[in-house]
Write a protein that holds these residues in place. Structure first.
Motif, PDB file in Angstrom:
ATOM      1  N   VAL A 140       0.856  -1.134  -0.144  1.00  0.00           N
ATOM      2  CA  VAL A 140       0.446  -0.312   0.030  1.00  0.00           C
ATOM      3  C   VAL A 140       0.823   1.170  -0.043  1.00  0.00           C
ATOM      4  N   MET A 141       2.074   1.016   0.697  1.00  0.00           N
ATOM      5  CA  MET A 141       3.254   2.080   0.748  1.00  0.00           C
ATOM      6  C   MET A 141       3.615   2.487  -0.102  1.00  0.00           C
ATOM      7  N   SER A 142       3.965   1.505  -1.001  1.00  0.00           N
ATOM      8  CA  SER A 142       4.774   1.463  -2.792  1.00  0.00           C
ATOM      9  C   SER A 142       3.539   2.858  -3.204  1.00  0.00           C
ATOM     10  N   THR A 143       2.623   2.477  -3.165  1.00  0.00           N
ATOM     11  CA  THR A 143       1.706   3.371  -4.412  1.00  0.00           C
ATOM     12  C   THR A 143       1.462   4.855  -3.815  1.00  0.00           C
ATOM     13  N   VAL A 144       2.376   5.703  -2.997  1.00  0.00           N
ATOM     14  CA  VAL A 144       2.451   6.550  -2.339  1.00  0.00           C
ATOM     15  C   VAL A 144       3.105   7.831  -3.411  1.00  0.00           C
ATOM     16  N   ASP A 145       3.119   8.629  -3.745  1.00  0.00           N
ATOM     17  CA  ASP A 145       3.991   9.734  -4.347  1.00  0.00           C
ATOM     18  C   ASP A 145       4.564  10.866  -2.687  1.00  0.00           C
ATOM     19  N   PRO A 146       5.516  10.406  -2.490  1.00  0.00           N
ATOM     20  CA  PRO A 146       6.050  10.928  -1.405  1.00  0.00           C
ATOM     21  C   PRO A 146       5.792  12.881  -1.728  1.00  0.00           C
ATOM     22  N   ALA A 147       6.423  13.032  -2.446  1.00  0.00           N
ATOM     23  CA  ALA A 147       5.598  14.176  -3.259  1.00  0.00           C
ATOM     24  C   ALA A 147       4.589  14.995  -2.780  1.00  0.00           C
ATOM     25  N   ASN A 148       3.499  14.014  -2.374  1.00  0.00           N
ATOM     26  CA  ASN A 148       2.022  14.286  -2.204  1.00  0.00           C
ATOM     27  C   ASN A 148       1.696  14.553  -1.166  1.00  0.00           C
ATOM     28  N   ILE A 149       3.138  14.450  -0.740  1.00  0.00           N
ATOM     29  CA  ILE A 149       2.824  14.447   0.938  1.00  0.00           C
ATOM     30  C   ILE A 149       2.718  15.885   1.787  1.00  0.00           C
ATOM     31  N   PRO A 150       2.100  16.766   2.442  1.00  0.00           N
ATOM     32  CA  PRO A 150       1.744  17.579   2.656  1.00  0.00           C
ATOM     33  C   PRO A 150       2.690  18.291   4.433  1.00  0.00           C
ATOM     34  N   ALA A 151       3.865  17.434   5.254  1.00  0.00           N
ATOM     35  CA  ALA A 151       4.060  17.756   6.530  1.00  0.00           C
ATOM     36  C   ALA A 151       5.683  16.749   6.163  1.00  0.00           C
ATOM     37  N   THR A 152       5.929  18.421   6.260  1.00  0.00           N
ATOM     38  CA  THR A 152       8.284  18.545   6.090  1.00  0.00           C
ATOM     39  C   THR A 152       7.962  17.962   7.578  1.00  0.00           C
ATOM     40  N   ARG A 153       8.023  17.944   8.343  1.00  0.00           N
ATOM     41  CA  ARG A 153       8.883  17.302  10.680  1.00  0.00           C
ATOM     42  C   ARG A 153       7.431  17.189  10.987  1.00  0.00           C
ATOM     43  N   VAL A 154       7.562  16.339  12.200  1.00  0.00           N
ATOM     44  CA  VAL A 154       7.437  16.021  13.337  1.00  0.00           C
ATOM     45  C   VAL A 154       7.051  17.387  14.146  1.00  0.00           C
ATOM     46  N   THR A 155       6.366  17.456  14.627  1.00  0.00           N
ATOM     47  CA  THR A 155       5.895  19.064  15.747  1.00  0.00           C
ATOM     48  C   THR A 155       5.707  18.675  17.336  1.00  0.00           C
ATOM     49  N   GLY A 156       5.564  17.441  17.309  1.00  0.00           N
ATOM     50  CA  GLY A 156       5.146  16.620  18.668  1.00  0.00           C
ATOM     51  C   GLY A 156       5.377  15.679  19.011  1.00  0.00           C
ATOM     52  N   GLU A 157       5.271  14.947  20.398  1.00  0.00           N
ATOM     53  CA  GLU A 157       4.983  13.713  21.124  1.00  0.00           C
ATOM     54  C   GLU A 157       4.100  13.616  20.827  1.00  0.00           C
ATOM     55  N   PRO A 158       3.756  11.642  19.978  1.00  0.00           N
ATOM     56  CA  PRO A 158       2.550  11.296  20.311  1.00  0.00           C
ATOM     57  C   PRO A 158       1.565  11.110  21.410  1.00  0.00           C
ATOM     58  N   ALA A 159       0.390  11.072  21.125  1.00  0.00           N
ATOM     59  CA  ALA A 159      -0.611  10.666  22.067  1.00  0.00           C
ATOM     60  C   ALA A 159      -1.460   9.247  22.025  1.00  0.00           C
ATOM     61  N   VAL A 160      -1.648   8.301  23.114  1.00  0.00           N
ATOM     62  CA  VAL A 160      -2.152   7.626  22.650  1.00  0.00           C
ATOM     63  C   VAL A 160      -3.394   7.386  22.709  1.00  0.00           C
ATOM     64  N   GLU A 161      -4.544   7.419  21.409  1.00  0.00           N
ATOM     65  CA  GLU A 161      -5.820   6.881  21.337  1.00  0.00           C
ATOM     66  C   GLU A 161      -6.889   6.335  21.707  1.00  0.00           C
ATOM     67  N   SER A 162      -6.094   5.278  21.143  1.00  0.00           N
ATOM     68  CA  SER A 162      -6.446   3.947  21.537  1.00  0.00           C
ATOM     69  C   SER A 162      -5.377   2.278  22.267  1.00  0.00           C
ATOM     70  N   SER A 163      -5.669   1.358  23.655  1.00  0.00           N
ATOM     71  CA  SER A 163      -4.668   1.139  23.435  1.00  0.00           C
ATOM     72  C   SER A 163      -5.258  -0.551  23.731  1.00  0.00           C
ATOM     73  N   PHE A 164      -5.024  -1.765  23.582  1.00  0.00           N
ATOM     74  CA  PHE A 164      -4.550  -2.480  23.725  1.00  0.00           C
ATOM     75  C   PHE A 164      -3.668  -3.665  23.507  1.00  0.00           C
ATOM     76  N   THR A 165      -4.029  -5.176  24.060  1.00  0.00           N
ATOM     77  CA  THR A 165      -3.006  -6.180  24.122  1.00  0.00           C
ATOM     78  C   THR A 165      -2.042  -6.098  22.988  1.00  0.00           C
TER      79      THR A 165
END
Length: 199
Positions: A140-165
């Motif tokens: 799936v990722m091999s079909t993505v064109d990197p030029a179309n990605i609208p972000a260039t950097r991570v701006t903060g720490e990750p936050a967990v939305e849901s967590s299972f085993t």
């Protein structure tokens, strides 16, 4: 020598037998008509004539092992004895505290996702994510064109939305959209199996 006229039985027979030979269209029509007639007779005659009954050996064993009569429907089993697709109810995922390794994998993956200098190929872009991504998600990722990605950097720490085993959903902020990354436990480690834009 007798004079042939268009009267009488012989003339009618001549017309009938000569009809198919008048043109290719007449011949094709006659062949189709005969094929339909033979098929219809093959279906209707056995029903009209009836199938001769075959003698069956007498005794109690013969009645239980004899095949059902043609044309008689077999008994339908009750729905209670029919197999179902699910032999047991589906298990709901078990909630668990977020695994730090899973959160770290999500952050590393997002960092590789936003790293796409101008002119980078998809293959080079995927190198940073390949060790962090499941084998099923890589095509799936091999079909993505990197030029179309609208972000260039991570701006903060990750936050967990849901967590299972066995899976964790993590939101990672970027200078473009926030990423909702699904990380699963593959047995060989935590790997990203999906991502989307967080709402």
């Amino acid at each position: 020598m007798p004079i042939r006229t268009n009267r009488g039985r012989a003339a009618v027979y001549r017309r009938l037998w000569g009809f198919p030979l008048r043109s290719p269209r007449h011949l094709a029509g006659t062949v189709v008509f005969l094929a339909i007639l033979v098929t219809a007779l093959g279906i209707v005659l056995p029903k009209v004539m009836g199938k001769p009954a075959t003698a069956t050996p007498a005794g109690p064993a013969a009645t239980s092992s004899a095949a059902p009569t043609t044309g008689v429907a077999a008994p339908v089993p009750s729905t209670e004895t029919l197999p179902t697709r699910l032999s047991s109810p589906l298990l709901t995922p078990t909630s668990a505290p977020p695994n730090p390794e899973a959160v770290d994998v999500a952050k590393q993956w997002a960092t590789a996702w936003v790293n796409h200098p101008e002119g980078i190929s998809n293959a080079d872009w995927l190198k940073g994510m390949r060790p962090l991504t499941t084998d099923e998600f890589l095509p799936v990722m091999s079909t993505v064109d990197p030029a179309n990605i609208p972000a260039t950097r991570v701006t903060g720490e990750p936050a967990v939305e849901s967590s299972f085993t066995s899976s964790v959903k993590v939101i990672v902020p970027t200078d473009g959209p926030k990423l909702l990354i699904t990380v699963v436990n593959t047995g060989a480690g935590w790997r990203v199996s999906d991502y989307d834009q967080a709402s």
